[in-house]
Design a protein around this motif. Structure first.
Motif, PDB file in Angstrom:
ATOM      1  N   ILE A 168       0.852  -1.181   0.000  1.00 31.49           N
ATOM      2  CA  ILE A 168       0.000   0.000   0.000  1.00 31.49           C
ATOM      3  C   ILE A 168       0.890   1.233   0.000  1.00 31.49           C
ATOM      4  N   GLN A 216      -2.240   6.267  -0.377  1.00 28.71           N
ATOM      5  CA  GLN A 216      -3.403   5.426  -0.062  1.00 28.71           C
ATOM      6  C   GLN A 216      -3.504   5.164   1.449  1.00 28.71           C
ATOM      7  N   LEU A 217      -2.350   5.005   2.101  1.00 33.57           N
ATOM      8  CA  LEU A 217      -2.349   4.812   3.551  1.00 33.57           C
ATOM      9  C   LEU A 217      -2.939   6.023   4.265  1.00 33.57           C
ATOM     10  N   ASP A 230      -5.008   8.080   3.059  1.00 34.43           N
ATOM     11  CA  ASP A 230      -6.433   8.065   2.755  1.00 34.43           C
ATOM     12  C   ASP A 230      -7.167   7.092   3.689  1.00 34.43           C
ATOM     13  N   MET A 231      -6.617   5.898   3.823  1.00 34.13           N
ATOM     14  CA  MET A 231      -7.239   4.886   4.682  1.00 34.13           C
ATOM     15  C   MET A 231      -7.253   5.357   6.135  1.00 34.13           C
ATOM     16  N   ARG A 251      -9.916   7.939   6.776  1.00 37.82           N
ATOM     17  CA  ARG A 251     -11.265   7.361   6.859  1.00 37.82           C
ATOM     18  C   ARG A 251     -11.374   6.331   7.985  1.00 37.82           C
ATOM     19  N   GLU A 259     -10.108   3.478   8.293  1.00 40.09           N
ATOM     20  CA  GLU A 259     -10.472   2.211   7.676  1.00 40.09           C
ATOM     21  C   GLU A 259     -10.004   1.023   8.508  1.00 40.09           C
ATOM     22  N   VAL A 294      -9.382  -3.068   8.320  1.00 37.22           N
ATOM     23  CA  VAL A 294      -9.210  -4.190   7.401  1.00 37.22           C
ATOM     24  C   VAL A 294      -9.245  -5.484   8.209  1.00 37.22           C
ATOM     25  N   PHE A 334      -6.624   1.336  10.807  1.00 33.68           N
ATOM     26  CA  PHE A 334      -5.822   2.496  10.438  1.00 33.68           C
ATOM     27  C   PHE A 334      -6.434   3.748  11.052  1.00 33.68           C
TER      28      PHE A 334
END
Ligand SMILES: [Zn+2]
Length: 196
Positions: free
Chosen positions: A6, A10-11, A13-14, A17, A19, A21, A60
């Motif tokens: 990743i 993108q990290l 971004d995650m 949010r 996020e 997983v 995250f």
């Protein structure tokens, strides 16, 4: 996606949010610790057998510290070798770790001591690699069955030593165990005397 790396954008971004997983890591993905798995078991069965795998929950987060943070919980069972009797040992994994994920080495200066940090270089961050690192840091040098009664071969060896011709053979068979015990500083001699 676990096998993929990743990238930092993108990290971020995650993390923004928050996020979460939830995924599974199969044994075949744990390439760097494959040597620790019980070879007889690996040879005899599919390395993808569902009994041995790791469940991963990765949360995250961005707490405004300037880098994505990860809290990761790992649980499951690994097929290790008991270093007392060399037979299959179901090793329970229960890990939780927290990581700061930074883009460059120089960013490490901004990470407080409360965090372990990992540098995601141009190849990005790999959850499998992070979990593998934590496993390597947590596994004992010489995992053994909790219950000595499960180490039948060693008991057999101890009983066999005072006997005749069979003893030499058994001693040879069990020699790798003796060497390993010496390597990790746990002589088996005391145990042998106790049992006799
Ligand atoms: Zn054992």
């Amino acid at each position: 996606m676990l096998a993929d790396r990743i990238g930092i954008p993108q990290l971020r971004d995650m993390a923004g949010r928050s996020e979460r997983v939830v995924t599974v890591i199969e044994l075949v993905e744990l390439e760097r610790i494959a040597d620790l798995f019980n070879q007889e078991w690996v040879d005899g069965k599919s390395a993808n057998s569902g009994h041995y795998r790791l469940q991963v929950e990765a949360q995250f987060a961005d707490h405004g510290r300037g880098f994505p943070e990860l809290v990761c919980q790992v649980s499951g069972i690994l097929p290790l070798s008991c270093q007392r009797c060399l037979t299959l040992l179901d090793w329970d994994v229960a890990l939780e770790f927290r990581l700061a994920i930074v883009a460059t080495e120089s960013d490490l200066d901004h990470v407080t001591e409360r965090f372990d940090a990992v540098v995601a270089d141009e190849h990005g961050f790999s959850l499998v690699e992070a979990v593998t690192d934590e496993l390597l840091g947590s596994l004992p040098l010489a995992p053994t069955h909790n219950d000595r009664a499960q180490c039948a071969d060693v008991e057999e060896y101890i009983q066999a030593v005072p006997d005749d011709d069979g003893a030499a053979h058994k001693e040879q068979v069990n020699r790798p165990f003796s060497n390993l015990a010496t390597l990790v500083g746990r002589g088996s001699r005391t145990d042998d005397m106790d049992s006799n």
